[in-house]
Write an enzyme that holds these catalytic residues in place. Sequence first.
Site, PDB file in Angstrom:
ATOM      1  NE  ARG A  71      -2.373  -1.350   3.421  1.00 17.97           N
ATOM      2  CZ  ARG A  71      -1.639  -0.628   4.397  1.00 17.97           C
ATOM      3  NH1 ARG A  71      -1.848   0.867   4.531  1.00 17.97           N
ATOM      4  NH2 ARG A  71      -1.386  -1.008   5.674  1.00 17.97           N
ATOM      5  CE1 TYR A 199       0.492  -6.283  -1.911  1.00 17.38           C
ATOM      6  CE2 TYR A 199      -0.534  -4.193  -1.262  1.00 17.38           C
ATOM      7  CZ  TYR A 199      -0.110  -5.410  -0.927  1.00 17.38           C
ATOM      8  OH  TYR A 199      -0.202  -5.994   0.289  1.00 17.38           O
ATOM      9  N   GLY A 200      -2.464  -5.358  -4.239  1.00 21.10           N
ATOM     10  CA  GLY A 200      -3.378  -5.685  -3.462  1.00 21.10           C
ATOM     11  C   GLY A 200      -4.103  -4.585  -2.842  1.00 21.10           C
ATOM     12  CE  LYS A 208      -6.917  -3.762   5.420  1.00 18.46           C
ATOM     13  NZ  LYS A 208      -5.742  -4.359   5.128  1.00 18.46           N
ATOM     14  CG  HIS A 228      -7.035  -3.209  10.146  1.00 20.75           C
ATOM     15  ND1 HIS A 228      -5.933  -2.591  10.116  1.00 20.75           N
ATOM     16  CD2 HIS A 228      -7.129  -4.156   9.211  1.00 20.75           C
ATOM     17  CE1 HIS A 228      -4.948  -3.491   9.341  1.00 20.75           C
ATOM     18  NE2 HIS A 228      -5.770  -4.424   8.887  1.00 20.75           N
ATOM     19  CB  SER A 250      -0.605  -3.572   7.916  1.00 21.81           C
ATOM     20  OG  SER A 250      -1.866  -3.001   7.607  1.00 21.81           O
ATOM     21  CB  CYS A 252       0.663  -6.073  13.965  1.00 20.70           C
ATOM     22  SG  CYS A 252       2.072  -4.883  13.455  1.00 20.70           S
ATOM     23  CG  ASP A 279      -7.353  -7.301   6.868  1.00 19.95           C
ATOM     24  OD1 ASP A 279      -6.356  -7.101   7.493  1.00 19.95           O
ATOM     25  OD2 ASP A 279      -7.467  -6.656   5.720  1.00 19.95           O
ATOM     26  CG  ASN A 376       3.139  -6.512   1.832  1.00 23.52           C
ATOM     27  OD1 ASN A 376       2.563  -6.972   2.745  1.00 23.52           O
ATOM     28  ND2 ASN A 376       2.473  -5.754   1.064  1.00 23.52           N
ATOM     29  NE  ARG A 378       0.105  -8.709   2.492  1.00 24.99           N
ATOM     30  CZ  ARG A 378      -0.513  -8.450   3.815  1.00 24.99           C
ATOM     31  NH1 ARG A 378      -1.554  -9.103   3.701  1.00 24.99           N
ATOM     32  NH2 ARG A 378      -0.088  -7.268   4.354  1.00 24.99           N
TER      33      ARG A 378
HETATM   34  P1  GTP Z   1      -2.283  -7.885   7.479  1.00 26.42           P
HETATM   35  O1  GTP Z   1      -2.640  -8.883   6.633  1.00 26.42           O
HETATM   36  O2  GTP Z   1      -1.129  -6.818   6.788  1.00 26.42           O
HETATM   37  O3  GTP Z   1      -3.558  -6.915   7.956  1.00 26.42           O
HETATM   38  O4  GTP Z   1      -1.250  -8.576   8.525  1.00 26.42           O
HETATM   39  P2  GTP Z   1      -1.820  -9.423   9.683  1.00 26.42           P
HETATM   40  O5  GTP Z   1      -1.985  -8.510  11.331  1.00 26.42           O
HETATM   41  O6  GTP Z   1      -2.839 -10.396   9.531  1.00 26.42           O
HETATM   42  O7  GTP Z   1      -0.401 -10.131  10.250  1.00 26.42           O
HETATM   43  P3  GTP Z   1      -0.221 -11.678  10.170  1.00 26.42           P
HETATM   44  O8  GTP Z   1      -0.823 -12.872  10.936  1.00 26.42           O
HETATM   45  O9  GTP Z   1       0.006 -11.899   8.682  1.00 26.42           O
HETATM   46  O10 GTP Z   1       1.356 -11.648  10.815  1.00 26.42           O
HETATM   47  C1  GTP Z   1       2.420 -10.827  10.144  1.00 26.42           C
HETATM   48  C2  GTP Z   1       3.601 -11.228  10.854  1.00 26.42           C
HETATM   49  O11 GTP Z   1       3.927 -11.108  12.180  1.00 26.42           O
HETATM   50  C3  GTP Z   1       4.176 -12.467  10.301  1.00 26.42           C
HETATM   51  O12 GTP Z   1       5.651 -12.430   9.901  1.00 26.42           O
HETATM   52  C4  GTP Z   1       4.082 -13.323  11.596  1.00 26.42           C
HETATM   53  O13 GTP Z   1       5.034 -14.277  11.473  1.00 26.42           O
HETATM   54  C5  GTP Z   1       4.307 -12.467  12.839  1.00 26.42           C
HETATM   55  N1  GTP Z   1       3.610 -12.851  14.039  1.00 26.42           N
HETATM   56  C6  GTP Z   1       2.136 -13.185  13.805  1.00 26.42           C
HETATM   57  N2  GTP Z   1       1.887 -13.594  15.099  1.00 26.42           N
HETATM   58  C7  GTP Z   1       2.904 -13.315  15.918  1.00 26.42           C
HETATM   59  C8  GTP Z   1       3.339 -13.401  17.489  1.00 26.42           C
HETATM   60  O14 GTP Z   1       2.509 -13.997  18.083  1.00 26.42           O
HETATM   61  N3  GTP Z   1       4.444 -13.418  17.839  1.00 26.42           N
HETATM   62  C9  GTP Z   1       5.633 -13.274  16.944  1.00 26.42           C
HETATM   63  N4  GTP Z   1       6.876 -12.901  17.534  1.00 26.42           N
HETATM   64  N5  GTP Z   1       5.372 -12.959  15.481  1.00 26.42           N
HETATM   65  C10 GTP Z   1       3.912 -12.989  15.079  1.00 26.42           C
HETATM   66  C1  SPV Z   2      -2.939  -4.679   5.191  1.00 28.56           C
HETATM   67  O1  SPV Z   2      -1.827  -3.946   4.696  1.00 28.56           O
HETATM   68  O2  SPV Z   2      -3.443  -4.299   6.461  1.00 28.56           O
HETATM   69  C2  SPV Z   2      -3.422  -5.595   4.482  1.00 28.56           C
HETATM   70  C3  SPV Z   2      -2.671  -5.822   3.321  1.00 28.56           C
HETATM   71  O3  SPV Z   2      -4.510  -6.548   4.882  1.00 28.56           O
HETATM   72  S1  SPV Z   2      -3.593  -4.746   1.899  1.00 28.56           S
HETATM   73  O4  SPV Z   2      -4.683  -5.406   1.343  1.00 28.56           O
HETATM   74  O5  SPV Z   2      -2.679  -4.746   0.978  1.00 28.56           O
HETATM   75  O6  SPV Z   2      -3.834  -3.652   2.747  1.00 28.56           O
HETATM   76 MN    MN Z   3      -4.816  -5.790   7.109  1.00 27.55          MN
END
Ligand code: GTP
Ligand code: SPV
Ligand code: MN
Length: 598
Positions: A71, A199-200, A208, A228, A250, A252, A279, A376, A378
Site C-alpha cells: 500500500r 498491488y493488493g 481497504k 481493521h 498491518s 502484526c 482482517d 509483503n 501474499r
Molecule cells: P495484514 O494482512 O497486513 O493486515 O497482517 P496481519 O495483521 O494479519 O499479520 P499476520 O498474522 O500475517 O502476521 C504478520 C507477521 O507477524 C508474520 O511474519 C508473522 O509470522 C508475525 N507474527 C504473527 N503473530 C505473531 C506472534 O504471536 N509472535 C511473533 N513474534 N510474531 C508473530
Molecule cells: C494490510 O496491509 O493491512 C493488508 C494488506 O491487509 S492490504 O490489502 O494490501 O491492505
Molecule cells: Mn490488514
Amino acid sequence: MELTTNQHVLDFVKKYVDLMKPDKVEWIDGSKKQLNALTKIAVSTGEIYKCNQKLLPGCLYHRTAVNDVARVEGRTFICSREQKNAGPTNNWMDPKEAYKKLDAIADGCMKGRTMYIIPFSMGKIGSPFAKYGIELTDSIYVVLNMAIMTRVSAKVLAKLKDSDDFVRGIHSKVTLDEENRYICQFPEDNTIYSLNSGYGGNVLLGKKCFALRIASYQGWKEGWMAEHMLILGVQKPDGDIKYITAAFPSACGKTNLAMLIPPETYTKKGYKVFTVGDDIAWIRRGKGGMLYAVNPENGFFGVAPGTNEKSNPNALATTKKDTIFTNVVYIPSTKTVWWEGLDKNPPKNALDWKGNKWHGGMVDADGKPVKGAHPNSRFTAPAKNCPCLSSEFENPKGVPISAIIFGGRRAKAAPLVYEARDWKHGVFVGSIMASETTAAAAGAVGVVRHDPMAMLPFCGYNMADYFQHWLDMGKKVKNKPKIFNVNWFRTDDEGNFLWPGFGDNMRVLDWIIQRCEDAVDAVETPIGYMPKPEDINLEGLDMSVEDLKKILDCDKKVWLAEAEDIENYYRTKFGDTLPKELYAELAKLKKNLRKRSM
Ligand code: GTP
Ligand code: SPV
Ligand code: MN
C-alpha cells in the site's frame, strides 16, 4: 452482455468507458467458466503462471511490478468536500480537483485493453450487513483476486434492482507510474478511484478502500462500525463459544491469531478456536444489547513469509488449492512456490519475487542474504478452504462480541496484556496505540508510530470524530464487550522475543475470557488491570513465572514518558477537536502513574 438494466450502474459504466476508452468491455458474473477463460488469457500473456495442478490444484502465481509491492499511504487520499472531514491524520484533496487530476491520467488509459466490470458484495448477499459495489478494472489479476476476496456474482445486480446504493470503484493500472499513482476515496460520493498500481490493498477495491475507508464513513453516518479487526471464536470444553475481535496494524498478527491452534494443555481439555475473519470486522448493535460482528470478506489476503506448518498450519492448509500467490519465490521445475520461513529447504533453482534467478542461501556483493520472497508477499485464498472456519462465517446476523483486543508491535513499554477499566478507558487505550511500521506499506520499517485502533491508514473521515463515534457507540450498547490491549512483540536487549506468541497466545485469550466471565481476579495498575502472573497458564511452556513477570510490568518511568508522548500527539494532531473524555483519561493515567500506592 450487460448484466443489468439499472440506469445508475449503466451511466457509471458508460462514463468511464467514454473516458478510459477500452477496446472491449466484459461484465463479470463470477462463473467458474468465465474465470477459467480469463485465467487462460492471463497465462498466455505471462501475467499469471499456473502452478502444478497436482500439488497445488487451481493455484496461480503472479509478480507485481518491482515498484508496486505494498500500500502507498503517501498517495492515498480522502477526498471529502471539506478538508476538516478528512481530519488531521489523512491526506486530503479537494474532490473537484481530484476528479480533474485523475480523469486526466485516466483519459484513454484502457486503449488496447479490456475493461472488466465486477459486481461484488461485501458480506453475504442479501444479508442485513451486506453492501454492494461495482469495480471497473483493466486487470485480470484483480478480477481473479476479487472473485476470491469478495462475493462476485450477477446476483448482486439482481439484489441492487434499480437502486443507486452501491460503491463505485474505478481502477486502472495505467502505466504503473509511481509518480502518478493515486488511491482516492470520495466518501460523500460512494466512490473509489485508483490509478497506476496493481498491488493488493491499492486495487482490490472491496478491501481497504471500501470495507474500511468508505464503510467507516458509512458506519459513522448510520450508527455502526467498520474496523481493521480479526474475529475469532474460542470454544470452551463445555461447548460455549466466546467471540473476540482484535485490531492489530498491518502485518502484526491478525491472520495468525484468527487461525490459532491452542497448545496441547488446551486441546486435550477440549478447547477449539474458530476463524470468522482475519482482517476486517463490520460491527452493529444486536440482540441482547450486545455488539455483533461480521467479516465482510470471502477470502484471506495473507502475509506469506513466516507462514509454516508450526506457526500457522491452518493458513498453510488454506493455501493448498484455488489460491493466488503474489511476489513469493517460484520454482519452475516443480511449478510450486516458496517463501522465507516456510521450511528449512529453500529451493536450489528458483526465481525470486522480481523474476531473477535465485537459490537458498544466496548473498549479495556485500555478503548480505538476499531474500527470495518480498517481505509483503501474499496469498489470496478462499475462506472456505480454511480448516478452522467458523460455522457462523455466513451467519447474516454476525457473532456476539465478548471482548475487543487492541495491540501493536512494541519492543518495549507495552506489557503482554492489560484490561481497560471500562469502555471509555478502552477507547483511550485504542486511541493511544502505537506500533512499529511493517512492509505492508511502502516506507521505512520498524519505526514506532501512533496508529489508533490500527485504523490510521484506513479511517475514511476525521479521526477525532471517529473517537467520538466509538465513545457514542459505548453509550448505546448495554452489554458492552470488555476491552484489552496485548503485545506479542516485547524483546530483550538482543532483540529476541520474550513471549513465544502464535499458538501460545491462547494462554492470554484464556485469561481474557475468564475476565469476561468474572472468573479471575486482576491487579490494578496505573494503566489498567493486569493478570496476576500465576493466573496465566504456563503449563507445557519453557517459561518461568519470573520470565513472565518481565513482560507483565508497568514501568512508571517508561509510562510517564509514554504519557508525555501521548499528550504531545493529542495536542499537536487533534488539539481542541479531540473528545474531552480522552483528555480526561490521559489526566487519569498521569495521576495514577504519580500515585505511590499503585
Ligand atoms: P495484514 O494482512 O497486513 O493486515 O497482517 P496481519 O495483521 O494479519 O499479520 P499476520 O498474522 O500475517 O502476521 C504478520 C507477521 O507477524 C508474520 O511474519 C508473522 O509470522 C508475525 N507474527 C504473527 N503473530 C505473531 C506472534 O504471536 N509472535 C511473533 N513474534 N510474531 C508473530
Ligand atoms: C494490510 O496491509 O493491512 C493488508 C494488506 O491487509 S492490504 O490489502 O494490501 O491492505
Ligand atoms: Mn490488514
